[in-house]
Design a protein around this motif. Sequence first.
Motif, PDB file in Angstrom:
ATOM      1  N   VAL A 153       0.851  -1.179   0.000  1.00  0.00           N
ATOM      2  CA  VAL A 153       0.000   0.000   0.000  1.00  0.00           C
ATOM      3  C   VAL A 153       0.891   1.235   0.000  1.00  0.00           C
ATOM      4  CG1 VAL A 153      -1.793   1.271   1.217  1.00  0.00           C
ATOM      5  CG2 VAL A 153      -1.789  -1.231   1.270  1.00  0.00           C
ATOM      6  N   ASP A 154       0.711   2.114  -0.975  1.00  0.00           N
ATOM      7  CA  ASP A 154       1.493   3.358  -1.001  1.00  0.00           C
ATOM      8  C   ASP A 154       0.714   4.443  -0.278  1.00  0.00           C
ATOM      9  OD1 ASP A 154      -0.304   3.113  -3.259  1.00  0.00           O
ATOM     10  OD2 ASP A 154       0.491   5.027  -3.955  1.00  0.00           O
ATOM     11  N   MET A 155       1.396   5.159   0.610  1.00  0.00           N
ATOM     12  CA  MET A 155       0.794   6.207   1.429  1.00  0.00           C
ATOM     13  C   MET A 155       1.798   7.333   1.585  1.00  0.00           C
ATOM     14  SD  MET A 155      -0.798   3.779   4.474  1.00  0.00           S
ATOM     15  CE  MET A 155      -1.769   5.127   5.176  1.00  0.00           C
ATOM     16  N   SER A 156       1.289   8.521   1.887  1.00  0.00           N
ATOM     17  CA  SER A 156       2.195   9.621   2.218  1.00  0.00           C
ATOM     18  C   SER A 156       2.645   9.444   3.668  1.00  0.00           C
ATOM     19  CB  SER A 156       1.500  10.970   2.044  1.00  0.00           C
ATOM     20  OG  SER A 156       0.554  11.178   3.085  1.00  0.00           O
ATOM     21  N   SER A 157       3.794   9.977   3.979  1.00  0.00           N
ATOM     22  CA  SER A 157       4.332   9.831   5.332  1.00  0.00           C
ATOM     23  C   SER A 157       3.388  10.428   6.368  1.00  0.00           C
ATOM     24  CB  SER A 157       5.710  10.493   5.416  1.00  0.00           C
ATOM     25  OG  SER A 157       5.645  11.855   5.012  1.00  0.00           O
ATOM     26  N   HIS A 158       2.760  11.570   6.061  1.00  0.00           N
ATOM     27  CA  HIS A 158       1.855  12.214   7.014  1.00  0.00           C
ATOM     28  C   HIS A 158       0.622  11.348   7.267  1.00  0.00           C
ATOM     29  CE1 HIS A 158       3.551  16.573   6.440  1.00  0.00           C
ATOM     30  NE2 HIS A 158       4.475  15.672   6.710  1.00  0.00           N
ATOM     31  N   GLU A 159       0.087  10.778   6.213  1.00  0.00           N
ATOM     32  CA  GLU A 159      -1.078   9.914   6.355  1.00  0.00           C
ATOM     33  C   GLU A 159      -0.733   8.673   7.172  1.00  0.00           C
ATOM     34  OE1 GLU A 159      -4.295   7.590   3.443  1.00  0.00           O
ATOM     35  OE2 GLU A 159      -2.469   8.489   2.609  1.00  0.00           O
ATOM     36  N   LEU A 160       0.422   8.098   6.905  1.00  0.00           N
ATOM     37  CA  LEU A 160       0.821   6.887   7.613  1.00  0.00           C
ATOM     38  C   LEU A 160       1.081   7.174   9.087  1.00  0.00           C
ATOM     39  CD1 LEU A 160       1.484   3.904   7.444  1.00  0.00           C
ATOM     40  CD2 LEU A 160       3.796   4.488   6.699  1.00  0.00           C
ATOM     41  N   PHE A 161       1.724   8.275   9.390  1.00  0.00           N
ATOM     42  CA  PHE A 161       2.005   8.596  10.785  1.00  0.00           C
ATOM     43  C   PHE A 161       0.726   8.944  11.557  1.00  0.00           C
ATOM     44  CE2 PHE A 161       6.510   8.919   9.675  1.00  0.00           C
ATOM     45  CZ  PHE A 161       7.092   8.397  10.822  1.00  0.00           C
ATOM     46  N   ARG A 162      -0.253   9.509  10.878  1.00  0.00           N
ATOM     47  CA  ARG A 162      -1.529   9.743  11.554  1.00  0.00           C
ATOM     48  C   ARG A 162      -2.177   8.425  11.955  1.00  0.00           C
ATOM     49  NH1 ARG A 162      -2.199  14.123   7.883  1.00  0.00           N
ATOM     50  NH2 ARG A 162      -3.281  12.754   6.400  1.00  0.00           N
ATOM     51  N   PHE A 163      -2.127   7.447  11.050  1.00  0.00           N
ATOM     52  CA  PHE A 163      -2.676   6.131  11.380  1.00  0.00           C
ATOM     53  C   PHE A 163      -1.914   5.513  12.541  1.00  0.00           C
ATOM     54  CE2 PHE A 163      -2.126   1.538  10.950  1.00  0.00           C
ATOM     55  CZ  PHE A 163      -3.443   1.115  11.075  1.00  0.00           C
ATOM     56  N   VAL A 164      -0.593   5.624  12.520  1.00  0.00           N
ATOM     57  CA  VAL A 164       0.234   5.057  13.590  1.00  0.00           C
ATOM     58  C   VAL A 164      -0.105   5.711  14.925  1.00  0.00           C
ATOM     59  CG1 VAL A 164       2.600   4.906  14.456  1.00  0.00           C
ATOM     60  CG2 VAL A 164       2.119   4.338  12.075  1.00  0.00           C
ATOM     61  N   ARG A 165      -0.256   7.025  14.916  1.00  0.00           N
ATOM     62  CA  ARG A 165      -0.579   7.740  16.155  1.00  0.00           C
ATOM     63  C   ARG A 165      -1.952   7.335  16.680  1.00  0.00           C
ATOM     64  NH1 ARG A 165      -1.477  13.614  14.826  1.00  0.00           N
ATOM     65  NH2 ARG A 165      -3.427  12.640  14.114  1.00  0.00           N
ATOM     66  N   SER A 180      -3.418   4.606  16.287  1.00  0.00           N
ATOM     67  CA  SER A 180      -3.397   3.205  16.713  1.00  0.00           C
ATOM     68  C   SER A 180      -2.510   2.985  17.927  1.00  0.00           C
ATOM     69  CB  SER A 180      -2.900   2.320  15.561  1.00  0.00           C
ATOM     70  OG  SER A 180      -3.702   2.478  14.406  1.00  0.00           O
ATOM     71  N   SER A 181      -1.950   4.067  18.482  1.00  0.00           N
ATOM     72  CA  SER A 181      -1.017   3.966  19.625  1.00  0.00           C
ATOM     73  C   SER A 181       0.119   2.997  19.306  1.00  0.00           C
ATOM     74  CB  SER A 181      -1.772   3.507  20.882  1.00  0.00           C
ATOM     75  OG  SER A 181      -2.783   4.430  21.226  1.00  0.00           O
TER      76      SER A 181
END
Length: 214
Positions: free
Chosen positions: A164-176, A178-179
């Motif tokens: 899955v290709d994602m932007s770094s900002h989008e991916l880090f928002r998901f990570v945040r 999801s704790s």
Amino acid sequence: MDEPAPCPSFGFWHDARPLQEPRVELPSTSYSPAPTEEKTAEDLFHFDWDALRKQAENLAARVKGTYEVMMGCPWVAPKPMWALTIGQANGNSTFYTLRTRIETGQEVQDELAKVLGSKSLAKSLNLSQMEDGVVAFLCREDAEAFADALHGERAGRGEEVCIVDMSSHELFRFVRDSSAVLVAVRGEAGSGWLPEPHQLAGALRGQAAWDDMV
């Protein structure tokens, strides 16, 4: 009655000598076996152990150089990143994560030192906690190579590994949200080498180098 005449005596049987082959004089050469160093089983055991331990340590250092655990996005401008998902037979997909050991922060160490009354003792405890690490890549080629290896390790489970290709900002928002933390993986500089999925998993768990050997 005449006595029978005695059998003639063939004297040449008594005089016969074993035939001797002609002697061939060979040039004299001196031979001395090569000196060998005697080693006991204990010596061989220690040698093999030291060599394997060194190999394990080198592998662990090499694996550690291919990833970075990130708690937040370090880039102001968005960057392209590639994550992996695991598709189940029922159609559901989840991000590929690995349990990741995170060392406790300085604040926790300071609080523990107050409780124990000793900074050195608090530091020696080496406290850590386990978090889910979302594995992502800074290069699509690395993501494809790792996905192939992961598919091989998980063969027979009825799962599908996707990129899955994602932007770094989008991916880090998901990570945040999801704790979790993000594990950014990049191929080794120069060679492009990537660890096997089980090697990366062992390194992130903080597993001993010897246990990462394959």
